[in-house]
Design an enzyme around this catalytic site. Structure first.
Site, PDB file in Angstrom:
ATOM      1  N   HIS A 130      16.895  44.070  -1.740  1.00 27.02           N
ATOM      2  CA  HIS A 130      18.303  44.282  -2.063  1.00 27.02           C
ATOM      3  C   HIS A 130      18.505  44.223  -3.576  1.00 27.02           C
ATOM      4  O   HIS A 130      17.952  43.362  -4.262  1.00 27.02           O
ATOM      5  CB  HIS A 130      19.173  43.222  -1.382  1.00 27.02           C
ATOM      6  CG  HIS A 130      20.600  43.641  -1.218  1.00 27.02           C
ATOM      7  ND1 HIS A 130      21.450  43.804  -2.277  1.00 27.02           N
ATOM      8  CD2 HIS A 130      21.307  43.963  -0.101  1.00 27.02           C
ATOM      9  CE1 HIS A 130      22.640  44.187  -1.827  1.00 27.02           C
ATOM     10  NE2 HIS A 130      22.576  44.292  -0.509  1.00 27.02           N
ATOM     11  N   HIS A 131      19.313  45.150  -4.085  1.00 25.33           N
ATOM     12  CA  HIS A 131      19.531  45.233  -5.532  1.00 25.33           C
ATOM     13  C   HIS A 131      20.227  43.978  -6.074  1.00 25.33           C
ATOM     14  O   HIS A 131      20.134  43.665  -7.261  1.00 25.33           O
ATOM     15  CB  HIS A 131      20.361  46.473  -5.874  1.00 25.33           C
ATOM     16  CG  HIS A 131      19.971  47.124  -7.157  1.00 25.33           C
ATOM     17  ND1 HIS A 131      19.638  46.412  -8.296  1.00 25.33           N
ATOM     18  CD2 HIS A 131      19.859  48.432  -7.501  1.00 25.33           C
ATOM     19  CE1 HIS A 131      19.345  47.251  -9.272  1.00 25.33           C
ATOM     20  NE2 HIS A 131      19.469  48.481  -8.821  1.00 25.33           N
ATOM     21  N   ALA A 132      20.912  43.234  -5.214  1.00 27.05           N
ATOM     22  CA  ALA A 132      21.567  42.003  -5.663  1.00 27.05           C
ATOM     23  C   ALA A 132      20.559  40.950  -6.101  1.00 27.05           C
ATOM     24  O   ALA A 132      20.896  40.019  -6.839  1.00 27.05           O
ATOM     25  CB  ALA A 132      22.453  41.441  -4.548  1.00 27.05           C
TER      26      ALA A 132
END
Length: 455
Positions: A130-132
């Site tokens: 996930h880019h988070a």
């Protein structure tokens, strides 16, 4: 409870309108077994990072946090033993598999936000992160701690720039610092106004490659355009002070013109603007040698995270017949102005301001409108120059793409061992022939190379 708040960009990437997962594909000389994969992951630096053993939680006020949890690796390594679909080649099967992941398979929030998919029938591994959890460069550095150098199995591969990103300073330049500052102010003002206008109402004209609101949910197709880094360097050397990024954007400009000329030659106006979006990492890349130190800083909230700005990258349609290197020269001029400006920094500050005073949903909608009002996404990540292995198995290629956006075209280039593969993710109802689009980009580089050799 010792929860860690998400960074502003991290909060942006978990909003429904701007939700982003990075999908990185590693091709292997032979299949990776489930046991070998578990052994590699269990002994890697990656899972020692707190983000990879934390849940994303939301409090009663809608604020997102990272909360430490017990990591069960078995839930994160997914074996797909059977061949994927009825594709005629491993590459087509893998691309079809990843294309489906980009629109229909979000990561479950009841475990840390990463997965590893094993596709032994196609000798492939797909890492979903996930880019988070972090920006692309940092995640690439951390992911490579799963691998080793082919010629030195005890060493982790390093990431080095293909070329220096700094321009050579001309000692005889006559333009004073005052003029440079004045240009920086002017360009920054122009670009930040354009960014705001793009988020409100200004949009690209209608073309066959233009997406829009809701397109992020449309079925996807994924194809690969292949480039040689040596060819890109040959083209780069033909124009003074050019960089690999200049060459890439020249290739995109020429390739899109070639493709549009084939799809709708009679309906396009010469000089028609087609606008791209690129995310810019505003933090210095730590490099693999500093990952441990960065993880220590992260405990104090000063290290890891996403600090990203947005820049708009216009290209213009030109009919075939012009000098291919003109596309590179125009790209270089535009990118030089972008680098001189503070567009990326100011777009980050605007997003931070909106996030702070209006909340994540409004900030997400602003970014979503910018994407809806433009035509494509482009990114370029530098991978290792040397050959690498995972569990002792040589890696034959590295490729990456992300979740589908409201763009009809999303392009991610990743270099590895002298090759630069660009994954082209398209909304197949708008672009039914992405193979032709990929060939237009490949032909564009070869035409620019041929023109370079004639100088």
């Amino acid at each position: 409870m010792n929860d860690e708040p998400l960074s502003p960009a991290g909060r942006l990437f978990v909003q429904p309108a701007t939700h982003q997962i990075i999908n990185c594909t590693l091709g292997l000389e032979q299949p990776l077994s489930l046991d070998a994969a578990k052994h590699v992951v269990s002994n890697s630096l990656m899972i020692q990072h707190p983000r990879f053993s934390s849940l994303l939680v939301t409090d009663n006020n809608g604020r997102e946090y990272w909360r430490k949890t017990e990591l069960n690796i078995d839930r994160h390594i997914i074996l797909r033993p059977d061949p994927i679909g009825e594709a005629v080649s491993d590459e087509a099967a893998i691309n079809d598999y990843v294309a489906d992941l980009t629109v229909s398979s979000p990561l479950s929030y009841d475990k840390p936000l990463w997965e590893i998919h094993l596709l032994p029938a196609h000798k492939c591994v797909v890492l979903r992160i996930h880019h988070a959890l972090g920006d692309g460069i940092s995640l690439m550095s951390l992911m490579l701690t799963l691998t080793r150098k082919l010629d030195d199995p005890d060493q982790t591969p390093a990431i080095e720039p293909l070329v220096s990103s700094k321009r050579k300073r001309n000692e005889n330049e006559t333009l004073g610092e005052f003029i440079k500052v004045l240009k920086m102010i002017c360009f920054s003002l122009i670009y930040v106004i354009e960014f705001i206008m793009r988020g409100v109402w200004v949009n690209d004209g209608k073309t066959v490659v233009r997406g829009g609101e809701g397109v992020e949910m449309w079925p996807r197709k994924l194809v690969t355009a292949r480039f040689r880094v040596e060819d890109m360097k040959t083209v780069k050397n033909a124009v003074s002070d050019a960089t690999i990024n200049d060459v890439l954007f020249g290739v995109i400009s020429l390739g899109l013109s070639k493709y549009l000329g084939k799809r709708s030659p009679d309906s396009l106006q010469e000089g028609l603007r087609i606008t791209g979006v690129a995310l810019v990492n505003l933090r210095p890349s730590p490099g693999l040698q500093d990952i441990k130190e960065l993880m220590k800083k992260n405990a104090a909230g000063t290290g890891w995270g996403n600090k990203i700005g947005i820049i708009l990258l216009p290209v213009y349609y030109h009919r075939n017949g012009s000098d291919p290197l003109q596309y590179l020269k125009r790209a270089k001029t535009m990118l030089d102005r972008k680098k001189l400006s503070l567009e990326a920094v100011l777009s980050h500050q605007i997003g931070h301001f909106v996030m702070k005073f209006f909340g994540a949903k409004v900030a997400s909608m602003l970014n979503y409108r910018v994407v809806c009002n433009t035509s494509f996404t482009i990114s370029n990540v530098v991978g290792p120059r040397e050959d690498i292995t995972i569990a002792g198995i040589p890696v034959t290629y590295m490729r990456t793409t992300s979740s589908a956006l409201s763009h009809a075209i999303t392009m991610h280039m990743l270099s590895y061992s002298g090759k630069a593969d660009m994954q082209i993710l398209v909304a197949k109802d708008l672009i039914p022939d992405p193979e032709n689009l990929a060939k237009c980009f490949e032909d564009a580089l070869l035409e620019m190379k041929e023109a370079s050799l004639q100088i």
